[in-house]
Design an enzyme around this catalytic site. Structure first.
Site, PDB file in Angstrom:
ATOM      1  N   GLY A 239     -24.482  -1.201   4.503  1.00 47.00           N
ATOM      2  CA  GLY A 239     -25.640  -2.052   4.736  1.00 47.00           C
ATOM      3  C   GLY A 239     -26.171  -2.117   6.147  1.00 47.00           C
ATOM      4  O   GLY A 239     -27.247  -2.682   6.373  1.00 47.00           O
ATOM      5  N   GLY A 277     -23.913   4.120   4.161  1.00 52.51           N
ATOM      6  CA  GLY A 277     -24.707   5.169   3.527  1.00 52.51           C
ATOM      7  C   GLY A 277     -25.809   5.612   4.476  1.00 52.51           C
ATOM      8  O   GLY A 277     -25.704   6.620   5.191  1.00 52.51           O
ATOM      9  N   ARG A 278     -26.843   4.769   4.549  1.00 55.51           N
ATOM     10  CA  ARG A 278     -28.008   5.044   5.388  1.00 55.51           C
ATOM     11  C   ARG A 278     -27.635   5.362   6.833  1.00 55.51           C
ATOM     12  O   ARG A 278     -28.208   6.247   7.457  1.00 55.51           O
ATOM     13  CB  ARG A 278     -28.871   3.771   5.363  1.00 55.51           C
ATOM     14  CG  ARG A 278     -30.239   3.869   5.966  1.00 55.51           C
ATOM     15  CD  ARG A 278     -30.848   2.471   6.072  1.00 55.51           C
ATOM     16  NE  ARG A 278     -30.802   1.733   4.815  1.00 55.51           N
ATOM     17  CZ  ARG A 278     -31.735   1.816   3.853  1.00 55.51           C
ATOM     18  NH1 ARG A 278     -32.784   2.561   4.029  1.00 55.51           N
ATOM     19  NH2 ARG A 278     -31.605   1.119   2.744  1.00 55.51           N
ATOM     20  N   ARG A 314     -39.430   5.739  -1.236  1.00 59.27           N
ATOM     21  CA  ARG A 314     -39.194   4.516  -0.456  1.00 59.27           C
ATOM     22  C   ARG A 314     -40.471   3.769  -0.072  1.00 59.27           C
ATOM     23  O   ARG A 314     -40.521   2.552  -0.211  1.00 59.27           O
ATOM     24  CB  ARG A 314     -38.339   4.805   0.789  1.00 59.27           C
ATOM     25  CG  ARG A 314     -36.938   5.352   0.451  1.00 59.27           C
ATOM     26  CD  ARG A 314     -36.035   5.462   1.663  1.00 59.27           C
ATOM     27  NE  ARG A 314     -35.734   4.174   2.221  1.00 59.27           N
ATOM     28  CZ  ARG A 314     -36.290   3.654   3.283  1.00 59.27           C
ATOM     29  NH1 ARG A 314     -37.155   4.354   3.988  1.00 59.27           N
ATOM     30  NH2 ARG A 314     -35.979   2.444   3.690  1.00 59.27           N
ATOM     31  N   TYR A 318     -40.259   0.210  -1.671  1.00 59.25           N
ATOM     32  CA  TYR A 318     -39.853  -0.873  -0.758  1.00 59.25           C
ATOM     33  C   TYR A 318     -40.861  -1.122   0.357  1.00 59.25           C
ATOM     34  O   TYR A 318     -40.507  -1.762   1.349  1.00 59.25           O
ATOM     35  CB  TYR A 318     -38.528  -0.525  -0.056  1.00 59.25           C
ATOM     36  CG  TYR A 318     -37.408   0.039  -0.884  1.00 59.25           C
ATOM     37  CD1 TYR A 318     -36.856  -0.678  -1.939  1.00 59.25           C
ATOM     38  CD2 TYR A 318     -36.861   1.276  -0.559  1.00 59.25           C
ATOM     39  CE1 TYR A 318     -35.798  -0.154  -2.662  1.00 59.25           C
ATOM     40  CE2 TYR A 318     -35.795   1.799  -1.276  1.00 59.25           C
ATOM     41  CZ  TYR A 318     -35.265   1.084  -2.331  1.00 59.25           C
ATOM     42  OH  TYR A 318     -34.210   1.599  -3.030  1.00 59.25           O
ATOM     43  N   CYS A 346     -50.870  10.882  -9.613  1.00 56.06           N
ATOM     44  CA  CYS A 346     -51.961  10.026 -10.090  1.00 56.06           C
ATOM     45  C   CYS A 346     -51.566   8.565 -10.134  1.00 56.06           C
ATOM     46  O   CYS A 346     -51.465   7.950 -11.194  1.00 56.06           O
ATOM     47  CB  CYS A 346     -52.417  10.511 -11.460  1.00 56.06           C
ATOM     48  SG  CYS A 346     -52.886  12.230 -11.393  1.00 56.06           S
ATOM     49  N   GLU A 347     -51.267   7.994  -8.993  1.00 59.29           N
ATOM     50  CA  GLU A 347     -50.935   6.583  -8.836  1.00 59.29           C
ATOM     51  C   GLU A 347     -51.430   6.186  -7.448  1.00 59.29           C
ATOM     52  O   GLU A 347     -51.184   6.907  -6.485  1.00 59.29           O
ATOM     53  CB  GLU A 347     -49.406   6.365  -8.813  1.00 59.29           C
ATOM     54  CG  GLU A 347     -48.654   6.870  -9.990  1.00 59.29           C
ATOM     55  CD  GLU A 347     -48.276   5.765 -10.970  1.00 59.29           C
ATOM     56  OE1 GLU A 347     -48.588   4.581 -10.711  1.00 59.29           O
ATOM     57  OE2 GLU A 347     -47.694   6.112 -11.997  1.00 59.29           O
ATOM     58  N   TYR A 375     -31.569   8.021   0.730  1.00 58.62           N
ATOM     59  CA  TYR A 375     -32.444   7.508  -0.323  1.00 58.62           C
ATOM     60  C   TYR A 375     -33.759   8.281  -0.405  1.00 58.62           C
ATOM     61  O   TYR A 375     -34.792   7.734  -0.762  1.00 58.62           O
ATOM     62  CB  TYR A 375     -32.677   5.992  -0.145  1.00 58.62           C
ATOM     63  CG  TYR A 375     -31.366   5.242  -0.032  1.00 58.62           C
ATOM     64  CD1 TYR A 375     -30.531   5.124  -1.129  1.00 58.62           C
ATOM     65  CD2 TYR A 375     -30.932   4.713   1.187  1.00 58.62           C
ATOM     66  CE1 TYR A 375     -29.304   4.481  -1.031  1.00 58.62           C
ATOM     67  CE2 TYR A 375     -29.704   4.070   1.299  1.00 58.62           C
ATOM     68  CZ  TYR A 375     -28.899   3.958   0.184  1.00 58.62           C
ATOM     69  OH  TYR A 375     -27.681   3.329   0.286  1.00 58.62           O
TER      70      TYR A 375
HETATM   71  C1  LIG Z   1     -25.795   1.207  -1.616  1.00 62.65           C
HETATM   72  C2  LIG Z   1     -24.422   0.769  -1.358  1.00 62.65           C
HETATM   73  C3  LIG Z   1     -23.808   1.039  -0.130  1.00 62.65           C
HETATM   74  C4  LIG Z   1     -24.518   1.724   1.020  1.00 62.65           C
HETATM   75  O1  LIG Z   1     -25.543   0.950   1.554  1.00 62.65           O
HETATM   76  P1  LIG Z   1     -26.258   1.418   2.926  1.00 62.65           P
HETATM   77  O2  LIG Z   1     -27.261   0.379   3.152  1.00 62.65           O
HETATM   78  O3  LIG Z   1     -26.866   2.751   2.655  1.00 62.65           O
HETATM   79  O4  LIG Z   1     -25.208   1.471   3.966  1.00 62.65           O
HETATM   80  C5  LIG Z   1     -22.489   0.661   0.030  1.00 62.65           C
HETATM   81  N1  LIG Z   1     -21.800   0.026  -0.947  1.00 62.65           N
HETATM   82  C6  LIG Z   1     -22.371  -0.257  -2.140  1.00 62.65           C
HETATM   83  C7  LIG Z   1     -21.563  -0.953  -3.175  1.00 62.65           C
HETATM   84  C8  LIG Z   1     -23.695   0.094  -2.388  1.00 62.65           C
HETATM   85  O5  LIG Z   1     -24.246  -0.211  -3.559  1.00 62.65           O
END
Ligand SMILES: *Cc1c(COP(=O)(O)O)cnc(C)c1O
Length: 422
Positions: A239, A277-278, A314, A318, A346-347, A375
């Site tokens: 996150g 992740g990100r 994205r 978002y 077409c959106e 993502y």
């Molecule tokens: C999506 C997700 C992550 C990664 O989130 P990031 O914002 O990309 O770091 C980690 N754990 C869980 C359970 C997720 O669903």
């Protein structure tokens, strides 16, 4: 820090000109930098090198097996949310002992796959899931290692579609039900309670929600131990946000995040697990696209490009901002124009940016969307029968197509006209 820079007026991915990739692979195409993946993984993992910690990259952010293999080589684990992602992680060489399994809807089949592989831990999100896992493990004569994903009821700010840690979200065990859940788990014969897990959201731009969550979970761990549970691991989830080049607040640097987390968890005597992740993959990729038409309606200037919302959703999903840049650096006396950058789908939602200042562009000019490594390709679809966007991984002077662009025949091959229509 990313490895997409200008040399002699042309943008490169590491040592490969993007124009070469556009020529040889075609556009639209995702281009990733190995060095940037490595750098971001290390920036994060180095912070925790002096404590007991596992970094389990969140596969859903960018799940290409070449990307996972790049990270696995550095010692990175994987956080998976489906049987498919589990197979990806194993195929890429992530050892099962470094795989954690998250997600609210694990099926019995997925549980079987994960138990067979011998993954590190299941992050269990509900009591029905706990019972299902106990039953599957029982059938297999195994014991399933678990943590409950606890919902700490902390608001992480950010976009509501990526907030996960509030009471009204579908994720995790409700805060006030956590101890009951652990008591139940301890009573089940094929479940082994090992830890606590949280994940409060994505693109979080301050340390505060993380700190409040760690505080609450720290207290919970104390109460759980008092009740006789063995708590060996604390999974803090992912996150942590990254800068996208807009005017939003710059999220904390991983080193600030790490210092806070280490401080807040000191004395808890747990192995820390992280699921970034990100943070690892976001800046490691660009979406490379070509202008099809520059269209001036008198009211607006449109750049109609060959990438669309199905390739990078994205902005539509978002309202996300991506920095857009021409691949050929403009000369010193360039004319700046405000463009609405749109795709061919077409959106009306197929709009990447409105009124974006760019050098004047024309058909066949190349541009990139920065910070598209997370993502991006992972959320791509074939809407409008647009072939799934390919992916390229650059490593120094080399590059490889790590996901091919399917042909229209490839797409139609999986469909069938029933006999009664022929
Ligand atoms: C999506 C997700 C992550 C990664 O989130 P990031 O914002 O990309 O770091 C980690 N754990 C869980 C359970 C997720 O669903």
């Amino acid at each position: 820090m990313r490895h997409f820079d200008f040399r002699n007026g042309e943008m490169y991915a590491e040592d490969v000109p993007l124009s070469q990739i556009a020529r040889e692979v075609g556009t639209p195409v995702y281009v990733y930098s190995s060095a940037t993946f490595e750098r971001h993984y290390k920036v994060f993992s180095d912070v925790f090198s002096d404590v007991d910690a596992l970094v389990a990259y969140s596969v859903k952010a960018n799940s290409n097996i070449a990307v996972l293999a790049t990270l696995a080589k550095l010692g990175c684990g994987a956080d998976v949310v489906s049987g498919g992602e589990l197979v990806r992680a194993l195929t890429a060489g992530v050892p099962a002992s470094k795989i954690v399994f998250s997600g609210v809807g694990k099926t019995a089949e997925e549980m079987r796959m994960a138990l067979k592989a011998g993954i590190r831990i299941f992050n269990v999100e509900s009591l029905p899931e706990l019972h299902a896992l106990n039953a599957v493990a029982g059938e297999m004569g195994k014991s399933a290692p678990i943590a409950f994903r606890v919902n700490p009821d902390v608001s992480a700010g950010g976009h509501e579609k990526i907030s996960t840690g509030k009471a009204e979200n579908k994720f995790g065990i409700a805060w006030h039900k956590a101890e009951e859940a652990y008591a139940l788990a301890a009573s089940l014969p094929h479940i082994s309670v090992e830890g606590v897990d949280v994940h409060i959201g994505s693109q979080i731009d301050s340390l505060d929600p993380f700190a409040r969550t760690i505080d609450k979970i720290g207290e919970l761990i104390g109460r759980l131990r008092q009740a006789g549970h063995t708590i060996k691991s604390f999974d803090i989830g992912g996150g942590l946000g990254i800068p996208y080049g807009d005017n939003q607040k710059i999220p904390p640097h991983p080193s600030e995040y790490g210092a806070m987390v280490k401080d807040a968890t000191r004395g808890l005597d747990v192995e820390l697990i992280f699921e970034p992740g990100r943070m690892v993959s976001g800046n490691s990729g660009v979406l490379l696209s070509k202008v099809i038409y520059a269209k001036e309606t008198g009211t607006r200037n449109f750049l109609i490009i060959d990438a669309a919302m199905n390739d990078l959703i994205r902005p539509a999903l978002y309202d996300a901002y991506h920095d857009i840049e021409a691949v050929t650096a403009p000369g010193s006396n360039f004319e700046e124009t405000e463009y609405d950058v749109v795709g061919p789908v077409c959106e009306t939602g197929d709009t990447f940016a409105r009124g974006r200042a760019l050098p004047r562009m024309q058909a066949d000019d190349l541009l990139v969307f920065h910070t598209a490594g997370a993502y991006g390709a992972a959320q791509a679809s074939q809407y409008n029968t647009r072939p799934l966007v390919p992916e390229v991984l650059v490593n120094g002077e080399r590059y490889e197509v790590i996901r091919e662009r399917p042909s229209i025949e490839d797409i139609l091959k999986t469909e069938k006209i029933p006999d009664w229509l022929s």
